[in-house]
Design a protein around this motif. Structure first.
Motif, PDB file in Angstrom:
ATOM      1  N   UNK A   5       0.832  -1.204   0.000  1.00 49.09           N
ATOM      2  CA  UNK A   5       0.000   0.000   0.000  1.00 49.09           C
ATOM      3  C   UNK A   5       0.864   1.250   0.000  1.00 49.09           C
ATOM      4  N   UNK A   6       1.949   1.227   0.764  1.00 51.24           N
ATOM      5  CA  UNK A   6       2.822   2.392   0.827  1.00 51.24           C
ATOM      6  C   UNK A   6       3.487   2.673  -0.517  1.00 51.24           C
ATOM      7  N   UNK A   7       3.887   1.629  -1.209  1.00 48.75           N
ATOM      8  CA  UNK A   7       4.546   1.839  -2.506  1.00 48.75           C
ATOM      9  C   UNK A   7       3.626   2.555  -3.476  1.00 48.75           C
ATOM     10  N   UNK A   8       2.330   2.284  -3.382  1.00 46.81           N
ATOM     11  CA  UNK A   8       1.366   2.974  -4.238  1.00 46.81           C
ATOM     12  C   UNK A   8       1.146   4.407  -3.761  1.00 46.81           C
ATOM     13  N   UNK A   9       0.997   4.578  -2.456  1.00 40.82           N
ATOM     14  CA  UNK A   9       0.765   5.910  -1.919  1.00 40.82           C
ATOM     15  C   UNK A   9       1.960   6.831  -2.154  1.00 40.82           C
ATOM     16  N   UNK A  10       3.168   6.268  -2.099  1.00 42.94           N
ATOM     17  CA  UNK A  10       4.362   7.090  -2.250  1.00 42.94           C
ATOM     18  C   UNK A  10       4.590   7.526  -3.695  1.00 42.94           C
ATOM     19  N   UNK A  11       3.804   7.002  -4.616  1.00 44.57           N
ATOM     20  CA  UNK A  11       3.855   7.493  -5.999  1.00 44.57           C
ATOM     21  C   UNK A  11       3.082   8.808  -6.141  1.00 44.57           C
ATOM     22  N   UNK A  12       2.253   9.099  -5.156  1.00 47.99           N
ATOM     23  CA  UNK A  12       1.466  10.329  -5.157  1.00 47.99           C
ATOM     24  C   UNK A  12       2.200  11.437  -4.409  1.00 47.99           C
ATOM     25  N   UNK A  13       1.799  12.681  -4.669  1.00 49.28           N
ATOM     26  CA  UNK A  13       2.245  13.799  -3.857  1.00 49.28           C
ATOM     27  C   UNK A  13       1.966  13.477  -2.385  1.00 49.28           C
ATOM     28  N   UNK A  14       2.869  13.886  -1.493  1.00 49.59           N
ATOM     29  CA  UNK A  14       2.762  13.508  -0.081  1.00 49.59           C
ATOM     30  C   UNK A  14       1.437  13.926   0.536  1.00 49.59           C
ATOM     31  N   UNK A  15       0.997  15.146   0.268  1.00 48.27           N
ATOM     32  CA  UNK A  15      -0.250  15.602   0.880  1.00 48.27           C
ATOM     33  C   UNK A  15      -1.453  14.901   0.259  1.00 48.27           C
ATOM     34  N   UNK A  16      -1.396  14.638  -1.041  1.00 49.45           N
ATOM     35  CA  UNK A  16      -2.518  13.933  -1.677  1.00 49.45           C
ATOM     36  C   UNK A  16      -2.628  12.509  -1.126  1.00 49.45           C
ATOM     37  N   UNK A  17      -1.505  11.851  -0.905  1.00 50.62           N
ATOM     38  CA  UNK A  17      -1.530  10.511  -0.321  1.00 50.62           C
ATOM     39  C   UNK A  17      -2.122  10.550   1.085  1.00 50.62           C
ATOM     40  N   UNK A  18      -1.758  11.584   1.835  1.00 52.36           N
ATOM     41  CA  UNK A  18      -2.309  11.779   3.180  1.00 52.36           C
ATOM     42  C   UNK A  18      -3.823  11.937   3.110  1.00 52.36           C
ATOM     43  N   UNK A  19      -4.284  12.793   2.219  1.00 57.28           N
ATOM     44  CA  UNK A  19      -5.723  13.030   2.077  1.00 57.28           C
ATOM     45  C   UNK A  19      -6.456  11.767   1.647  1.00 57.28           C
ATOM     46  N   UNK A  20      -5.880  11.015   0.735  1.00 57.60           N
ATOM     47  CA  UNK A  20      -6.521   9.789   0.254  1.00 57.60           C
ATOM     48  C   UNK A  20      -6.655   8.764   1.368  1.00 57.60           C
ATOM     49  N   UNK A  21      -5.615   8.649   2.192  1.00 54.70           N
ATOM     50  CA  UNK A  21      -5.672   7.722   3.320  1.00 54.70           C
ATOM     51  C   UNK A  21      -6.774   8.115   4.293  1.00 54.70           C
ATOM     52  N   UNK A  99       6.570  17.298   2.173  1.00 53.11           N
ATOM     53  CA  UNK A  99       7.605  16.668   1.363  1.00 53.11           C
ATOM     54  C   UNK A  99       8.197  15.467   2.099  1.00 53.11           C
ATOM     55  N   UNK A 100       8.319  14.356   1.404  1.00 51.49           N
ATOM     56  CA  UNK A 100       8.941  13.168   1.981  1.00 51.49           C
ATOM     57  C   UNK A 100      10.442  13.180   1.697  1.00 51.49           C
ATOM     58  N   UNK A 101      11.200  12.693   2.672  1.00 50.07           N
ATOM     59  CA  UNK A 101      12.631  12.456   2.517  1.00 50.07           C
ATOM     60  C   UNK A 101      12.890  10.997   2.872  1.00 50.07           C
TER      61      UNK A 101
END
Length: 341
Positions: A5-21, A99-101
């Motif tokens: 699940x993370x590999x898919x979410x990390x393909x998205x912008x960080x905030x968009x992935x947060x919102x989707x979750x 932003x993810x690091x």
């Protein structure tokens, strides 16, 4: 399963992935039960006049509007803190602002207290089935002058008093202009005296005591820590949360995103947060409640917080990188530690 699940979410912008979750957990909270969670670790502890299911909580900031309480309860957290919430809804700072690091297991954010306002949060809390310990983290609106900040905190305190198990006063976000000025001794004393006085009045009015905690920054020197500890004890505040994010970049120097403004969280924050926590414990004594947060990415990190003086711990960035397994790993490790309180 979470790695996929993370590999898919990390393909998205960080905030968009947060919102989707959050959107997913809001509408389908039962997804938090399987395949991610295996029940909460049973390690009850009584602090602040409250009974925590275990010592691992969700830190404020992940669910600012209290929209996913049913999901967090299913994921095994011993307590949940929502917010930061402000009197009025506000959009926060311009995007992009998160932003993810991954190389550092870190996140930089400059969200700026984006939330839908205290009334909306209370509606979500009222509609939730969650019955665990609930902290509500309160702040000021971005356009409220720092000289009038107490007015915003008082509005929020009055509104959340009955719904909250405890209230956290956020004076340490680096993403609201001048907010950290409230950590100066004179301003902190004036603010906490007003909040404590109002809390005493609300307790009498509603027949319910709601503990008050203050969340502080890691970017404070010894003199500031002396003042914070002294004011907290003298004003009768119930506890401190150490720490918020850091504005320092030493640990991620050279990274392409190191120049982004905002607060740095995740693994690079841990040494600074742990030092601040340990320094606070020396100053406030053994009987004062401290919650440790900042840089927990594995069970040993949670144990380090306890060694440094934390009664409870909270996770956020580590949860983004490790997923629900981190909750159980940390709670189980803390359960196995010899009792120190």
């Amino acid at each position: 399963m979470y790695a996929a699940a993370r590999s898919l979410l990390f393909k998205l912008d960080a905030e968009r992935a947060h919102e989707l979750t959050l959107e997913t957990f809001r509408h389908f909270p039962k997804l938090a039960t399987w395949p991610f969670a295996h029940g909460a670790v049973n390690d009850p502890v009584e602090l602040l006049g409250l009974r925590f299911a275990n010592r691992v909580g969700l830190a404020a900031g992940l669910d600012k509007n209290g929209e996913c309480l049913d999901a967090w309860g299913r994921l095994g957290f011993g307590f949940v803190e929502v917010g930061t919430v402000t009197p009025r809804a506000q959009p926060g700072n311009p995007k992009p602002r998160m932003f993810r690091l991954p190389e550092h297991t870190a996140i930089i954010n400059r969200l700026g207290f984006n939330n839908r306002g205290v009334d909306y949060l209370l509606e979500r809390v009222a509609g939730s089935d969650y019955r665990g310990v609930l902290g509500i983290n309160i702040g000021k609106n971005f356009d409220t002058p720092i000289e009038r900040a107490a007015e915003d905190y008082l509005v929020c305190l009055r509104k959340v008093w009955r719904a909250a198990s405890y209230v956290t006063v956020n004076i340490s976000s680096p993403n609201t202009k001048n907010l950290r000025e409230l950590q100066s001794e004179a301003r902190l004393r004036a603010l906490l005296a007003q909040l404590k006085g109002e809390g005493d009045r609300l307790a009498q009015m509603h027949g319910k005591r709601t503990p008050l905690l203050v969340k502080i920054a890691p970017d404070v020197d010894d003199e500031q820590l002396d003042a914070i500890a002294r004011v907290a004890r003298e004003t009768g505040i119930d506890g401190l949360i150490a720490t918020n994010t850091t504005i320092t970049r030493d640990a991620v120097a050279g990274h392409a995103l190191a120049g982004e403004t905002g607060g740095l969280s995740g693994a690079p924050l841990k040494p600074l947060a742990d030092r601040t926590l340990a320094a606070l414990r020396k100053r406030v004594g053994a009987d004062f409640v401290l919650i440790g947060v900042g840089g927990i990415t594995c069970a040993q990190d949670a144990c380090d917080k306890r060694t440094a003086g934390a009664d409870l711990v909270q996770i956020y960035s580590g949860f983004i990188y490790r997923g629900p397994a981190l909750v159980r790993d940390c709670a189980d490790a803390l359960r196995r530690l010899p009792p120190s309180r």
